[in-house]
Design an enzyme around this catalytic site. Sequence first.
Site, PDB file in Angstrom:
ATOM      1  CG  HIS A  24      -2.407  -9.851   9.079  1.00 50.32           C
ATOM      2  ND1 HIS A  24      -1.781  -8.912   9.849  1.00 50.32           N
ATOM      3  CD2 HIS A  24      -1.738  -9.875   7.911  1.00 50.32           C
ATOM      4  CE1 HIS A  24      -0.790  -8.395   9.171  1.00 50.32           C
ATOM      5  NE2 HIS A  24      -0.741  -8.940   7.996  1.00 50.32           N
ATOM      6  CG  HIS A  78       5.761  -7.391   0.107  1.00 49.46           C
ATOM      7  ND1 HIS A  78       6.309  -8.500   0.702  1.00 49.46           N
ATOM      8  CD2 HIS A  78       4.793  -6.937   0.970  1.00 49.46           C
ATOM      9  CE1 HIS A  78       5.704  -8.704   1.871  1.00 49.46           C
ATOM     10  NE2 HIS A  78       4.784  -7.775   2.050  1.00 49.46           N
ATOM     11  CD  GLU A  80       1.663  -9.589   4.318  1.00 52.87           C
ATOM     12  OE1 GLU A  80       2.520  -8.686   4.394  1.00 52.87           O
ATOM     13  OE2 GLU A  80       0.963  -9.962   5.291  1.00 52.87           O
ATOM     14  CG  ASP A  82      -1.206  -7.049   1.545  1.00 53.59           C
ATOM     15  OD1 ASP A  82      -0.315  -7.912   1.474  1.00 53.59           O
ATOM     16  OD2 ASP A  82      -0.972  -5.900   1.953  1.00 53.59           O
ATOM     17  CG  HIS A 145       6.598  -6.348   6.335  1.00 53.18           C
ATOM     18  ND1 HIS A 145       5.648  -6.956   7.115  1.00 53.18           N
ATOM     19  CD2 HIS A 145       6.058  -6.312   5.096  1.00 53.18           C
ATOM     20  CE1 HIS A 145       4.579  -7.224   6.411  1.00 53.18           C
ATOM     21  NE2 HIS A 145       4.815  -6.829   5.179  1.00 53.18           N
ATOM     22  CG  ASP A 164       3.736  -3.720   2.882  1.00 48.53           C
ATOM     23  OD1 ASP A 164       2.699  -3.366   2.320  1.00 48.53           O
ATOM     24  OD2 ASP A 164       3.977  -4.910   3.174  1.00 48.53           O
ATOM     25  CE1 TYR A 192       0.626  -0.797   6.420  1.00 51.75           C
ATOM     26  CE2 TYR A 192       2.957  -0.423   6.811  1.00 51.75           C
ATOM     27  CZ  TYR A 192       1.944  -1.075   6.143  1.00 51.75           C
ATOM     28  OH  TYR A 192       2.257  -2.027   5.198  1.00 51.75           O
ATOM     29  CG  HIS A 225      -0.976  -0.857   2.199  1.00 52.68           C
ATOM     30  ND1 HIS A 225      -1.997  -1.633   1.715  1.00 52.68           N
ATOM     31  CD2 HIS A 225       0.036  -1.717   2.479  1.00 52.68           C
ATOM     32  CE1 HIS A 225      -1.624  -2.909   1.708  1.00 52.68           C
ATOM     33  NE2 HIS A 225      -0.390  -2.986   2.159  1.00 52.68           N
TER      34      HIS A 225
HETATM   35 FE1  FEO Z   1       3.336  -6.911   3.594  1.00 53.96          FE
HETATM   36 FE2  FEO Z   1       0.975  -4.858   2.295  1.00 53.96          FE
HETATM   37  O1  FEO Z   1       1.825  -6.448   2.642  1.00 53.96           O
END
Ligand code: FEO
Length: 389
Positions: A24, A78, A80, A82, A145, A164, A192, A225
Amino acid sequence: MKPVELKDGVYWVGAIDWDERDFHNFVTERGLTYNSYLIMDEKVTLVDTVKHKFVRQSMERIRKVVEPSEIEYIVVNHIEPDHSSGLPDTVKIAKDATIICTQRAKDGLCRYYDCDGWNFQVVKGGDELKIGRRTLMFVDMTMLHWPDSMATYVKEDRLLLSNDAFGQHIASGGRFDEDIGVDEALKWAKIYYANILMPLSGLIKKKLAEIQNLNLEIDMIAPSHGVVWRNPAKIIEAYSRWSNFESENKVVIVYDSMWHSTEAIARAIADGVESEGAEVRVFHVRKDHWTSIVTEILDARAVAVGSPTIHNGLFPTVAGFLTYLKGLKPQNKKGLAFGSYGWNGNGVKEVHRILEELKFEMLEPFMVKFRPTKEELEKAFEMGAELAK
Ligand code: FEO
């Protein structure tokens, strides 16, 4: 061959995306990973899932340790996509699994996906879950986040599965910070942090203090990640620096130019900065990635932004960049707006106004009509020197 084992019976079963170059609008020039962790205990537990198109890759890794249908708990730190877009397919395979998540995560998952028939167990910060010889403790990470966020601490292994937080967008063969080099891992973690976590720096400072007060013994941090931190003190110390906006003796200059006038001013400012012995970084907003520019701004002491005036206002690329910068809320900076104009200087005034809104300590805006004269370039040089001082 079994997947990489972080701790006795705790495996990395995530996916590596070598090809992705955009997250994104975050430029991922070295790809990224979606980390998922399998804990083998009386209750087989999976912590976080992967992006939808990588479920097969993750399942292949899990299958080398256990049949995925035997997973009893899926912790969703989380939602999100991904991480969570692989959840519906994972639930189809691990049919009897219970999803462990916060109330907000449950609500969000049922907005994103058809969660009819899914088993949920809602938890909050401080709750514990026995999965056999191990105890999982959940750490509230609200707004770090997203509102649904939490982290999972495996007490007996002194392992923090932080989602994250502490992550980096880099694809690599090695799974640990030492595999790519701790300094290299910190470099990617800074990118990041600057692009995702910078606006949450106030909350991060509080959270670091809170985690310290919990007296959690942490000897490994495994984010969702990038690489796993075998040197957790290094990344915690870096987060402390970044969240306090500790700055270096560095000036970042960002500009766009129509007919090289704003560019000439940018160069003169840069020469002025250099004359005082400070570090200077010059970015052309149409040629350099915003991802890299804001990473340099994170720890810069001063920022100069240049825009020509077009259609009575900001140059569109500078406007876009400033919108991005505004959202990231950098703090403790000195600032300068500069640029050229034809018949009004609204572009420069707009840059000045936006940097003031960010509470930058501003010098007087510097603008020239059409083309800078020799005297005006000397003045720009002096302003660069003043910024550097
Ligand atoms: Fe907030 Fe890796 O997604």
